[in-house]
Design a protein around this motif. Structure first.
Motif, PDB file in Angstrom:
ATOM      1  N   PHE A 119      -3.898   6.371  -4.817  1.00 50.85           N
ATOM      2  CA  PHE A 119      -4.779   6.943  -3.800  1.00 50.85           C
ATOM      3  C   PHE A 119      -4.712   8.463  -3.830  1.00 50.85           C
ATOM      4  O   PHE A 119      -3.638   9.043  -3.981  1.00 50.85           O
ATOM      5  N   PHE A 174       0.817  -1.206   0.000  1.00 52.83           N
ATOM      6  CA  PHE A 174       0.000   0.000   0.000  1.00 52.83           C
ATOM      7  C   PHE A 174       0.854   1.261   0.000  1.00 52.83           C
ATOM      8  O   PHE A 174       0.415   2.312  -0.477  1.00 52.83           O
ATOM      9  N   LEU A 198      -5.943   0.097   4.488  1.00 49.07           N
ATOM     10  CA  LEU A 198      -6.861   1.117   3.960  1.00 49.07           C
ATOM     11  C   LEU A 198      -7.234   2.132   5.044  1.00 49.07           C
ATOM     12  O   LEU A 198      -7.300   3.345   4.779  1.00 49.07           O
ATOM     13  N   TRP A 226     -12.972   7.242   0.503  1.00 50.80           N
ATOM     14  CA  TRP A 226     -12.621   8.012   1.699  1.00 50.80           C
ATOM     15  C   TRP A 226     -13.762   8.921   2.132  1.00 50.80           C
ATOM     16  O   TRP A 226     -13.755   9.439   3.248  1.00 50.80           O
ATOM     17  N   TYR A 277      -6.558   6.105   5.051  1.00 51.83           N
ATOM     18  CA  TYR A 277      -7.691   7.010   5.296  1.00 51.83           C
ATOM     19  C   TYR A 277      -7.325   8.073   6.323  1.00 51.83           C
ATOM     20  O   TYR A 277      -7.645   9.261   6.150  1.00 51.83           O
TER      21      TYR A 277
END
Length: 382
Positions: free
Chosen positions: A241, A232, A291, A248, A295
């Motif tokens: 992202f 990630f 994730l 989000w 966030y």
């Protein structure tokens, strides 16, 4: 046919992003992320509470409740995902800036951060073993000293049992900078292959347990969380992202992640849905944690961000490594070591552990952190 073309188009789009050069996203364009210290605080709280439940009789209502909702290994998993994400992010930033990785520099920084407090703790345990006659032997100390306590080379004991996770991280550090240095452009693919291959290995380890250590199960079986954090991080620096993404914005991610991860751990503890959760349970948990972590970095006006960035939460996260080390001495399962630690009960044992961690950080660890910082400044001016 149109559907196949759409799938092919999306695959090509993803591949195009993967092969693009690294670029620092807005939410990672800073030298310090307070939210990550907030995650460290959350992780260490889970570990401490997960251990504290063991200081109660198993027949007590407190233990029965805590045993169904608090899992110390979940805190360690958060630490692993966070570690992979942060270490890879630092390596990528160095690669963007210099075009290479200074492996010697990497190891000096890691040694100054990790070794001092662990070795001080092991020295204290050595002294206590003599004073309190705890019946520990050299194997209980050599494994942690060499960072191989996740393997069964040496006998284990509670006071040093938690160092298995440090061993996993240290073994990761021994391979990751070299791998990144040799193949920086292929790291997304390498992470993906590792993450997808480990669930197959878990099935193999379940069917043939006598091959576990031979096939590095003590490392790979836990490092999947670290590799997920790494993946990630790479995806972040490949532009996957950004703040505009709907995932989000709907406010659903964090509650969904909390409930899902808690259910995974509960079902695993009860031996339910093993055919699915054995290979995929930890994989799903790792992804949801990663994730959630992103966030908290992307959306800076969320409740999650505000909680993780509270002054006292960040402060606790700052000392979380030392606290992870020292808590094992004060939060000891009941009836262990001939009941010599049974007078340390919750919440006093937790308070003492936190106090010792702050003392350790401000009067011992900080000295080595200053050495680390000075070395960093010296390298940057050369």
């Amino acid at each position: 046919m149109n559907r196949q073309l759409l799938i092919a188009k999306n695959i090509n789009k993803v591949y195009s992003k993967i092969i693009t050069p690294f670029a620092t996203p807005d939410f990672l364009d800073k030298s310090y992320y307070p939210s990550l210290d907030g995650w460290r605080a959350l992780a260490i709280i889970i570990v401490i509470l997960g251990h504290a439940k063991l200081t109660f009789e198993t027949t007590s209502d407190t233990y029965k409740f805590a045993d169904k909702v608090i899992y110390a290994n979940l805190g360690v998993r958060i630490f692993f995902v966070l570690s992979g994400f942060l270490i890879s992010s630092l390596l990528i930033k160095e690669f963007i800036k210099t075009g290479k990785i200074n492996i010697k520099f990497f190891f000096i920084k890691r040694i100054l951060r990790i070794f001092p407090v662990l070795y001080l703790y092991l020295f204290v345990i050595f002294i206590l073993n003599i004073v309190l006659d705890l019946n520990l032997n050299y194997q209980h100390l050599i494994g942690p000293l060499l960072y191989v306590n996740n393997f069964s080379f040496f006998n284990g004991t509670w006071l040093t049992g938690h160092t298995w996770s440090l061993a996993v991280e240290e073994q990761f550090y021994l391979i990751w900078p070299f791998l990144f240095s040799f193949t920086p452009k292929k790291m997304c693919i390498i992470c993906s292959v590792l993450i997808l291959f480990i669930p197959l290995l878990k099935i193999f380890w379940y069917l043939f347990p006598h091959f576990q250590e031979l096939t590095l199960s003590p490392f790979l079986g836990n490092a999947d969380a670290i590799f997920t954090g790494c993946l990630f991080s790479f995806l972040s620096f490949k532009g996957f992202f950004n703040k505009k993404q709907q995932i989000w914005r709907n406010g659903f991610l964090i509650p969904f992640a909390i409930v899902s991860v808690e259910c995974i751990y509960f079902f695993q503890s009860q031996g339910l849905y093993g055919k699915f959760l054995l290979p995929f349970g930890n994989l799903i948990a790792n992804i949801l944690i990663a994730l959630s972590l992103i966030y908290s970095l992307v959306i800076c006006n969320s409740l999650t961000y505000k909680i993780l960035n509270l002054k006292y939460v960040v402060s606790l996260g700052t000392v979380s490594y030392g606290l992870y080390i020292w808590q094992q001495l004060f939060i000891v399962p009941i009836h262990t070591y001939n009941d010599k630690f049974d007078m340390l009960t919750a919440p006093m044992n937790i308070i003492i552990a936190i106090g010792v961690a702050y003392i350790s950080f401000h009067f011992y660890e900080k000295y080595f952190l200053i050495l680390k910082k000075n070395y960093l400044l010296k390298k940057e001016t050369v």
